[in-house]
Write a protein that holds these residues in place. Structure first.
Motif, PDB file in Angstrom:
ATOM      1  N   GLY A 145       0.723  -1.266  -0.221  1.00  0.00           N
ATOM      2  CA  GLY A 145      -0.028  -0.031  -0.051  1.00  0.00           C
ATOM      3  C   GLY A 145       0.970   1.157   0.011  1.00  0.00           C
ATOM      4  N   TYR A 146       2.063   1.129   0.264  1.00  0.00           N
ATOM      5  CA  TYR A 146       3.069   2.217   0.380  1.00  0.00           C
ATOM      6  C   TYR A 146       3.544   2.546  -1.107  1.00  0.00           C
ATOM      7  CZ  TYR A 146       7.128   4.928   1.649  1.00  0.00           C
ATOM      8  OH  TYR A 146       8.218   6.107   1.749  1.00  0.00           O
ATOM      9  N   LEU A 147       3.594   1.548  -1.703  1.00  0.00           N
ATOM     10  CA  LEU A 147       4.082   1.617  -3.158  1.00  0.00           C
ATOM     11  C   LEU A 147       3.027   1.917  -4.203  1.00  0.00           C
ATOM     12  CD1 LEU A 147       6.676  -1.246  -2.966  1.00  0.00           C
ATOM     13  CD2 LEU A 147       7.308   1.155  -3.090  1.00  0.00           C
ATOM     14  N   VAL A 148       2.003   1.336  -4.082  1.00  0.00           N
ATOM     15  CA  VAL A 148       0.685   1.518  -4.917  1.00  0.00           C
ATOM     16  C   VAL A 148      -0.320   2.366  -4.166  1.00  0.00           C
ATOM     17  CG1 VAL A 148      -0.923   0.332  -6.428  1.00  0.00           C
ATOM     18  CG2 VAL A 148       1.169  -0.692  -5.975  1.00  0.00           C
ATOM     19  N   ARG A 149      -0.352   3.837  -4.618  1.00  0.00           N
ATOM     20  CA  ARG A 149      -1.139   4.618  -3.614  1.00  0.00           C
ATOM     21  C   ARG A 149      -2.342   5.050  -4.325  1.00  0.00           C
ATOM     22  NH1 ARG A 149       2.716   8.303  -0.427  1.00  0.00           N
ATOM     23  NH2 ARG A 149       4.031   6.765   0.811  1.00  0.00           N
ATOM     24  N   ASP A 150      -2.438   4.576  -5.511  1.00  0.00           N
ATOM     25  CA  ASP A 150      -3.605   4.996  -6.280  1.00  0.00           C
ATOM     26  C   ASP A 150      -4.951   4.725  -5.522  1.00  0.00           C
ATOM     27  OD1 ASP A 150      -4.306   5.229  -9.692  1.00  0.00           O
ATOM     28  OD2 ASP A 150      -6.031   4.482  -8.010  1.00  0.00           O
ATOM     29  N   PRO A 151      -5.900   5.743  -5.445  1.00  0.00           N
ATOM     30  CA  PRO A 151      -7.059   5.595  -4.547  1.00  0.00           C
ATOM     31  C   PRO A 151      -7.800   4.655  -4.786  1.00  0.00           C
ATOM     32  CG  PRO A 151      -6.857   7.807  -5.517  1.00  0.00           C
ATOM     33  CD  PRO A 151      -5.568   7.385  -6.011  1.00  0.00           C
ATOM     34  N   GLN A 152      -7.868   4.306  -6.168  1.00  0.00           N
ATOM     35  CA  GLN A 152      -8.976   3.092  -6.671  1.00  0.00           C
ATOM     36  C   GLN A 152      -8.266   1.780  -5.810  1.00  0.00           C
ATOM     37  OE1 GLN A 152     -11.359   3.224  -8.859  1.00  0.00           O
ATOM     38  NE2 GLN A 152     -10.672   3.894 -10.783  1.00  0.00           N
ATOM     39  N   TYR A 153      -6.945   1.754  -6.003  1.00  0.00           N
ATOM     40  CA  TYR A 153      -6.120   0.473  -5.354  1.00  0.00           C
ATOM     41  C   TYR A 153      -6.416   0.440  -3.869  1.00  0.00           C
ATOM     42  CZ  TYR A 153      -3.177  -2.923  -3.783  1.00  0.00           C
ATOM     43  OH  TYR A 153      -2.539  -3.753  -2.989  1.00  0.00           O
ATOM     44  N   VAL A 154      -6.231   1.769  -3.179  1.00  0.00           N
ATOM     45  CA  VAL A 154      -6.616   1.580  -1.701  1.00  0.00           C
ATOM     46  C   VAL A 154      -7.853   1.151  -1.540  1.00  0.00           C
ATOM     47  CG1 VAL A 154      -6.380   3.049   0.281  1.00  0.00           C
ATOM     48  CG2 VAL A 154      -4.727   3.423  -1.585  1.00  0.00           C
ATOM     49  N   ALA A 155      -8.847   1.761  -2.223  1.00  0.00           N
ATOM     50  CA  ALA A 155     -10.280   1.343  -1.827  1.00  0.00           C
ATOM     51  C   ALA A 155     -10.531  -0.173  -2.114  1.00  0.00           C
ATOM     52  CB  ALA A 155     -11.247   2.162  -2.714  1.00  0.00           C
ATOM     53  N   TYR A 156      -9.882  -0.526  -3.214  1.00  0.00           N
ATOM     54  CA  TYR A 156     -10.047  -2.065  -3.601  1.00  0.00           C
ATOM     55  C   TYR A 156      -9.427  -2.923  -2.570  1.00  0.00           C
ATOM     56  CZ  TYR A 156      -9.192  -6.437  -6.302  1.00  0.00           C
ATOM     57  OH  TYR A 156      -8.999  -7.520  -6.830  1.00  0.00           O
ATOM     58  N   MET A 157      -8.123  -2.584  -2.167  1.00  0.00           N
ATOM     59  CA  MET A 157      -7.538  -3.252  -0.925  1.00  0.00           C
ATOM     60  C   MET A 157      -8.127  -3.344   0.246  1.00  0.00           C
ATOM     61  SD  MET A 157      -4.263  -4.540  -0.682  1.00  0.00           S
ATOM     62  CE  MET A 157      -3.047  -5.155   0.457  1.00  0.00           C
ATOM     63  N   ASN A 158      -8.835  -2.165   0.779  1.00  0.00           N
ATOM     64  CA  ASN A 158      -9.533  -2.190   1.864  1.00  0.00           C
ATOM     65  C   ASN A 158     -10.944  -2.788   2.012  1.00  0.00           C
ATOM     66  OD1 ASN A 158      -7.400  -0.826   2.958  1.00  0.00           O
ATOM     67  ND2 ASN A 158      -8.282   1.243   2.464  1.00  0.00           N
ATOM     68  N   SER A 159     -11.552  -3.085   0.630  1.00  0.00           N
ATOM     69  CA  SER A 159     -12.528  -3.728   0.562  1.00  0.00           C
ATOM     70  C   SER A 159     -12.704  -5.189   1.078  1.00  0.00           C
ATOM     71  CB  SER A 159     -13.131  -3.425  -0.846  1.00  0.00           C
ATOM     72  OG  SER A 159     -12.548  -4.495  -1.799  1.00  0.00           O
ATOM     73  N   LEU A 160     -11.452  -5.842   0.760  1.00  0.00           N
ATOM     74  CA  LEU A 160     -11.521  -7.088   1.170  1.00  0.00           C
ATOM     75  C   LEU A 160     -12.336  -8.103   0.294  1.00  0.00           C
ATOM     76  CD1 LEU A 160     -11.150  -7.172   5.160  1.00  0.00           C
ATOM     77  CD2 LEU A 160      -9.373  -7.041   3.329  1.00  0.00           C
ATOM     78  N   SER A 161     -12.751  -7.292  -0.728  1.00  0.00           N
ATOM     79  CA  SER A 161     -13.456  -8.488  -1.786  1.00  0.00           C
ATOM     80  C   SER A 161     -12.777  -8.121  -2.962  1.00  0.00           C
ATOM     81  CB  SER A 161     -14.924  -7.894  -1.954  1.00  0.00           C
ATOM     82  OG  SER A 161     -15.384  -7.877  -2.840  1.00  0.00           O
ATOM     83  N   TYR A 162     -12.016  -9.305  -3.248  1.00  0.00           N
ATOM     84  CA  TYR A 162     -11.185  -9.531  -4.504  1.00  0.00           C
ATOM     85  C   TYR A 162     -11.555 -10.045  -5.612  1.00  0.00           C
ATOM     86  CZ  TYR A 162      -8.031  -7.838  -0.515  1.00  0.00           C
ATOM     87  OH  TYR A 162      -7.785  -7.025   0.518  1.00  0.00           O
ATOM     88  N   ASP A 163     -13.129 -10.250  -5.970  1.00  0.00           N
ATOM     89  CA  ASP A 163     -13.529 -11.204  -6.948  1.00  0.00           C
ATOM     90  C   ASP A 163     -13.603 -10.357  -8.435  1.00  0.00           C
ATOM     91  OD1 ASP A 163     -15.563  -9.317  -6.238  1.00  0.00           O
ATOM     92  OD2 ASP A 163     -17.159 -10.618  -5.956  1.00  0.00           O
ATOM     93  N   HIS A 164     -13.146  -9.242  -8.466  1.00  0.00           N
ATOM     94  CA  HIS A 164     -13.241  -8.353  -9.651  1.00  0.00           C
ATOM     95  C   HIS A 164     -11.858  -7.855  -9.774  1.00  0.00           C
ATOM     96  CE1 HIS A 164     -14.312  -5.721  -6.477  1.00  0.00           C
ATOM     97  NE2 HIS A 164     -14.034  -4.563  -7.260  1.00  0.00           N
TER      98      HIS A 164
END
Ligand code: ADP
Length: 460
Positions: A145-164
């Motif tokens: 999360g420190y290296l990939v800071r794109d807000p889209q990715y941060v939201a995706y990472m925090n959602s814990l739902s990785y089916d997409h």
């Protein structure tokens, strides 16, 4: 084993005898007892030293060959050595397999990143590094999360739902050269994650082009269709004189032929995209192709002649003027590409202006074809987009003169299929030049070649 026991017993008896012989006078049986004790102690110390030697080898020098002993300790050392060699080999084999596996992942067109249970990067292949700008030497054990800071990715990472998947801006993405990366996380092991990345820049571009294309086609067809429907309605509802009817039918015919030309051009484009490379066996006279173009061009010029009778100046400069200079490929495609460039030059150059068609065989045997005009020219920002479908600099002028916006896209395809590139040069207010240079493999000058061969034969 038998010999070991036998030797030990023999030594015991020998020790007992020697001890008894030496100490019999002093006290009977005491010498035998001491002899047996002495031999047992010596045997024990000897065995201990060998055991120690073997233990030392196992602990400190397992890579070296085992101590060469006969007997039990020698056999133990030999067996341990064999097991250790088998273990080393198995280790080497699995290390090699792991390396091969990692090498295979390295060449994958998709990026792969292994993330541990603490959300830190453990390993990444080259593709993933170039997609996200990671340097594994420096960034190993760094928080993802420190290296990939794109807000889209941060939201995706925090959602814990990785089916997409989620699409983010890639490393070194710029406004004029965007780079779009799709990434998806997968759970595995004990809280670990696998991240797969994919470059979707071309895919998104193609998707955008496709939807633009559909929108453009719909728009281009809808416009004449609306006009046509309007005239039909007028003719149905209004009492028109025969002259008016004839005029309206003329307009309707114009619109329907516009649609016909558009559909024709669309079909040509799709045929060009799907058909194989033009053959190298069908030869066509360049002079003949140019003559046909001239007839068509003069016809168009007559239509566009101004009310005052002013016409374009059309010049043809063709070298060599010989039916024997031939070019190979699809005749219909070549004819349409040449005519397209000449018709554009005439349509976009005001009457009274000059259009010059140049065709020559270059010293290296290639065929250079160019259409120069003294028209309005095209400003530099439009040049790279001219060959896009439906791209027009002057939309109304294009429509006025019956353009579909597909002409240059067709020319570009034809030229590329024949192994060349369409070159566009233009200066605003001074005119434009559209040209190509077909490779030598596609040209032939039969007569000249024959003459050269004849000369060579007669000289020899
Ligand atoms: P169209 O059917 O509109 O002519 P083309 O694909 O042939 O479509 O050309 C695309 C655009 O390039 C034209 O609409 C016009 O704006 C520009 N163009 C093409 N040829 C010339 C030229 N010789 N001089 C100036 N502009 C040109």
């Amino acid at each position: 084993m038998f010999w070991r026991t036998f030797s030990f017993l023999f030594l015991l008896i020998f020790g007992a005898c020697v001890g008894e012989a030496l100490l019999h006078d002093y006290k009977p049986w005491s010498g035998a007892f001491l002899g047996v004790l002495f031999i047992t102690l010596m045997w024990y110390l000897w065995s201990l030293s060998r055991a120690y030697e073997v233990l030392h080898w196992i602990k400190d020098r397992p890579g070296e060959s085992p101590p060469q002993h006969s007997g039990l300790w020698g056999q133990i050392a030999e067996r341990v050595s064999r097991l250790s060699r088998a273990h080393d080999q198995a280790l080497l084999g699995s290390e090699q397999r792991l390396n091969e596996f990692l090498q295979a992942i390295q060449v994958s067109p998709n990026g792969v990143i292994l993330i541990n249970a603490r959300a830190r990067i453990e390993w990444a292949n080259q593709t993933a590094m170039s997609h996200l700008g990671i340097d594994i030497e420096k960034d190993r054990d760094q928080l993802i999360g420190y290296l990939v800071r794109d807000p889209q990715y941060v939201a995706y990472m925090n959602s814990l739902s990785y089916d997409h998947e989620v699409v983010i801006e890639g490393f070194k993405s710029q406004i004029n050269a965007p780079k779009r990366i799709s990434l998806q996380l997968f759970h595995y092991g004990d809280g670990r994650k696998l991240m797969l990345t994919r470059d979707v820049t071309d895919f998104e571009k193609a998707e955008l082009m496709r939807s633009d294309f559909v929108a453009n086609v719909s728009h281009e067809i809808r416009t004449p269709l609306t006009v046509l429907a309007g005239f039909v309605e007028t003719m149905q509802n209004l009492p028109l004189t025969p002259e008016e009817q004839a005029r309206y039918l003329g307009f309707m015919q114009q619109q329907s032929s516009r649609m016909q030309i558009l559909v024709q051009d669309l079909l040509t484009l799709s045929r060009l995209e799907g058909s194989p490379m033009p053959s190298y066996t069908d030869w066509h006279s360049v002079e003949n192709l140019c003559n046909n173009c001239e007839v068509e061009a003069r016809g168009l010029m007559a239509i566009l002649k101004s009310d005052s009778g002013l016409e374009h100046r059309l010049l043809f400069s063709i070298e060599p003027q010989s039916q024997d200079f031939k070019v190979s490929g699809e005749r219909a495609e070549l004819q349409s590409a040449m005519s397209n460039l000449i018709s554009n030059a005439i349509r976009y150059t005001p009457t009274g202006g000059e259009v010059r068609v140049e065709s020559r065989m270059c010293a290296d045997g290639s065929w250079f074809f160019a259409v120069h005009d003294s028209g309005p020219g095209i400003s530099p920002e439009h040049l790279p987009r001219l060959t896009e479908r439906f791209y027009r600099v002057d939309r109304s002028r294009s429509r006025e003169t019956g353009g579909t916006g597909l002409g240059l896209a067709i020319v570009k395809h034809v030229v590329q299929r024949h192994g060349a590139e369409l070159k566009i040069e233009s200066t605003l207010g001074q005119g434009s030049t559209f040209s190509w240079q077909f490779p030598k493999a596609r040209t032939r000058l039969a007569l000249l070649e024959e003459k050269l061969t004849d000369n060579a034969v007669s000289a020899s």
